[in-house]
Design an enzyme around this catalytic site. Structure first.
Site, PDB file in Angstrom:
ATOM      1  CD  GLN A 215     -28.542  19.408 -17.705  1.00 46.76           C
ATOM      2  OE1 GLN A 215     -29.271  18.758 -16.968  1.00 46.76           O
ATOM      3  NE2 GLN A 215     -28.073  18.915 -18.847  1.00 46.76           N
TER       4      GLN A 215
ATOM      5  CD  GLU B 149     -16.055  15.266 -15.071  1.00 46.41           C
ATOM      6  OE1 GLU B 149     -16.045  16.445 -15.457  1.00 46.41           O
ATOM      7  OE2 GLU B 149     -17.087  14.557 -15.047  1.00 46.41           O
TER       8      GLU B 149
ATOM      9  CB  CYS C  77     -23.001  17.461 -16.853  1.00 41.24           C
ATOM     10  SG  CYS C  77     -23.935  16.746 -18.207  1.00 41.24           S
TER      11      CYS C  77
ATOM     12  CG  HIS D  99     -18.882  15.053 -18.020  1.00 36.98           C
ATOM     13  ND1 HIS D  99     -19.304  14.938 -16.715  1.00 36.98           N
ATOM     14  CD2 HIS D  99     -19.983  14.858 -18.778  1.00 36.98           C
ATOM     15  CE1 HIS D  99     -20.592  14.662 -16.689  1.00 36.98           C
ATOM     16  NE2 HIS D  99     -21.029  14.610 -17.933  1.00 36.98           N
TER      17      HIS D  99
ATOM     18  CD  GLU E  59     -32.312  14.386 -15.877  1.00 33.38           C
ATOM     19  OE1 GLU E  59     -31.673  15.445 -16.019  1.00 33.38           O
ATOM     20  OE2 GLU E  59     -31.776  13.301 -15.585  1.00 33.38           O
TER      21      GLU E  59
ATOM     22  CG  ASP F 210      -1.817  -1.183   1.310  1.00 34.41           C
ATOM     23  OD1 ASP F 210      -1.998  -1.824   0.261  1.00 34.41           O
ATOM     24  OD2 ASP F 210      -2.345  -1.469   2.407  1.00 34.41           O
TER      25      ASP F 210
HETATM   26  N1  GLN Z   1     -29.176  14.201 -16.496  1.00 33.34           N
HETATM   27  C1  GLN Z   1     -28.602  15.257 -17.271  1.00 33.34           C
HETATM   28  C2  GLN Z   1     -28.766  15.008 -18.749  1.00 33.34           C
HETATM   29  O1  GLN Z   1     -29.027  13.916 -19.166  1.00 33.34           O
HETATM   30  C3  GLN Z   1     -27.147  15.464 -16.930  1.00 33.34           C
HETATM   31  C4  GLN Z   1     -26.265  14.327 -17.309  1.00 33.34           C
HETATM   32  C5  GLN Z   1     -24.910  14.365 -16.644  1.00 33.34           C
HETATM   33  O2  GLN Z   1     -24.726  15.032 -15.644  1.00 33.34           O
HETATM   34  N2  GLN Z   1     -23.962  13.642 -17.198  1.00 33.34           N
HETATM   35  O3  GLN Z   1     -28.626  15.923 -19.534  1.00 33.34           O
END
Ligand code: GLN
Length: 544
Positions: free
Chosen positions: A386, A518, A382, A516, A406, A240
């Site tokens: 939103q 990241e 994402c 994304h 959604e 580790d």
């Molecule tokens: N649920 C949202 C969409 O489908 C965001 C997806 C996400 O965060 N990857 O647009």
């Protein structure tokens, strides 16, 4: 000549096979070789795209739009080589392809069997063109030896071992050496059994990578070597370590890459240049301070669901020479307003990561509001972006009932399903609505940044390409209302229809991105948005 390195696991799962594979890849790179890493997943899903993060952890998305195993993220981060769709295969993909061929009559009346049809398809995948300049293809087999579903994969690599010969194929087996406190001993029996299992299906491992929490006594190494039929020097201690980025240097010190090269009789390999790894180890172990980031997510009980986000935050820390402490905060507890947001007190930044569905969404909206009002640096990714837009619409633009489609029908769909993605776009829609896989906007898409915006300054450019994975999108129809209220849409799709980035004008650092970032952050190339976010958190913490 391309050589193949097969990495299997035994005893238990979660021993870090993905990181071990990535570490070996980077060690070979550090000696000047070209590598490509591939993952073979024995589960029946076509890809992990439809799996819950609770089942599978994060879904890693490649530039070419594949939804893949999170180990491909480790591969990318360690080697800097961008993964592709062709680097991950599952039993589901293989069967789908074989059954489609069978229905078309391609097999000319033959009986379709696991051997040779499935095993041949696996071999074809392993041997498929890895691209230019590759000397070693590293193939990690998911699961552990003995799993029923893994058998065709083990059989396929066994055949490959025989066909390629030892000069082109090596088998590395990762096992566990548990320490039993009551006996005061490290036990080799599980490793012996695991190797026995492997040998019973015809694979003799060449190198054993033994995970342990303390040094392996020489006598035990010899015992393992003798019982498992490997050279004593091929029993590698994999103890580790403090940080995953210490793994390459540690495995090198234990001789992993040297053993592999010796197996291939490559005697003239240069010593690896590990200076960049040593440099980041230096920063990781001697930071100038610590910042605390609250990660407000809905899958916080499974931190693997946020693997790349957590890694990218650490990279942002490396860029700023600070340690990033991540406080995982379950957004669902804020949903009904009973838990006060004050549990976020003391964080220097808030990150709202991706997610799906209504549960936990209201809590995230409230967390976005908390960050906005308290002027805490906030980064929405994402779903997080939103929901931050929904918050701004409700609180700043006064749009009553602003919501995301959604979560069901709404009069003010600030976030909605975009028609153009569900109509005739081959890249994103494989079949009609009955197929839930791959129906999202997936992979790399460009965006154009507003020249004088904070994001343009952060990126140092106005043209970017980032990876996406979403079905919904901020509704551009509300742009004017939102801009009047202090929201800046500083990044748009090239056609100007899809908002990709939003910023809050009157806030030290509040950025939301539809993509994304990241997924593209690497320890040696921290993503600029993560570096900037941690810098802002550092200011918040008064470290600067
Ligand atoms: N649920 C949202 C969409 O489908 C965001 C997806 C996400 O965060 N990857 O647009």
């Amino acid at each position: 000549m391309i050589r193949y390195i097969f990495i299997t696991g035994g005893v238990v799962s979660s021993l870090g096979k993905g990181i071990a594979s990535a570490a070996l890849g980077t060690l070979l790179q550090a000696r000047g070789y070209g590598v490509r890493l591939r993952k073979l997943d024995p589960y029946l899903n076509v890809d992990p795209g439809t799996m819950s993060p609770r089942q599978h952890g994060e879904v890693f998305v490649t530039d070419d739009g594949a939804e893949t195993d999170l180990d491909l993220g480790h591969y990318e981060r360690f080697t800097g080589v961008s993964a592709r769709k062709s680097d991950n295969i599952t039993t589901g993909q293989i069967y789908r392809e074989i059954l489609e061929r069978e229905r078309r009559g391609d097999y000319l009346g033959a009986t379709i069997q696991v051997i040779p049809h499935v095993t041949d398809a696996i071999k074809e995948f392993v041997l498929s063109d890895p691209g230019e300049g590759v000397d070693f293809v590293l193939c990690e087999i998911g699961g552990t030896v003995g799993d029923i579903e893994g058998l065709p994969f083990f059989e396929a690599i066994r055949q490959l071992g025989q066909e390629l010969g030892p000069e082109r194929a090596v088998f590395i087996h990762l096992t566990l050496l548990p320490y039993i406190p009551a006996a005061g001993e490290m036990k080799t029996k599980p490793t012996q059994h695991s190797v026995k299992e492997l040998r019973s299906i015809g694979i003799q491992p060449d190198v054993l990578l033994c995970r342990c929490d303390r040094p392996i006594p020489e006598t035990e190494k010899k015992k393992i070597a003798s019982f498992c039929n490997v050279r004593p020097s091929s029993v590698i201690e994999a103890s580790d370590v403090g940080h995953i980025y210490d793994v390459p240097a540690t495995y090198h010190a234990e001789g992993l890459d040297t053993e592999v090269l010796e197996h291939f009789r490559i005697g003239d390999a240069p010593e690896p240049d590990l200076s960049k790894w040593n440099d980041i180890a230096q920063t990781i172990h001697n930071p100038d301070g610590t910042v605390c980031i609250g990660l407000v997510g809905k899958y916080t009980d499974v931190p693997d669901a946020y693997k790349s986000v957590m890694e990218a935050l650490a990279h942002g820390g490396l860029a700023n020479k600070v340690k990033v402490d991540i406080r995982l905060v379950d957004s669902e507890q804020f949903d009904d307003g009973t838990t006060p947001l004050e549990v976020l007190e003391g964080v220097h930044g808030i990150i709202l990561p991706g997610g799906f569905g209504e549960r936990g969404a209201h809590g995230k909206i409230r967390a976005a509001q908390f960050a906005r009002k308290r002027r805490i640096p906030c980064f929405g990714i994402c779903y997080g972006m939103q929901l931050s837009v929904v918050e701004a619409a409700r609180s700043l633009a006064g749009i009553e009932g602003a919501s995301s489609a959604e979560f069901g029908p709404t009069d003010n769909p600030l976030v909605g399903l975009m028609e153009q993605w569900t109509k005739g776009n081959e890249k994103q829609v494989r079949t009609a609505n009955t197929d839930k896989g791959g129906t999202m906007r997936l992979g790399a898409y460009p965006a154009i940044l507003q020249a004088d915006s904070l994001v343009a300054r952060i990126y140092g450019t106005t043209e970017i390409s980032e990876r996406h994975r979403h079905r919904y999108e901020v509704n551009v129809g509300y742009r004017e209302d939102l801009e009047k209220a202090g929201v800046i849409f500083s990044g748009m799709s090239p056609d100007g229809k899809l908002p990709e980035i939003f910023e809050l004008a009157d806030h030290p650092w509040f950025i939301g991105v539809q993509y994304h970032p990241e997924l593209k952050s690497r320890p040696f190339e921290p993503h600029p948005l993560f570096s900037s976010f941690i810098e802002a958190a550092k200011v918040q913490s008064r470290l600067v």
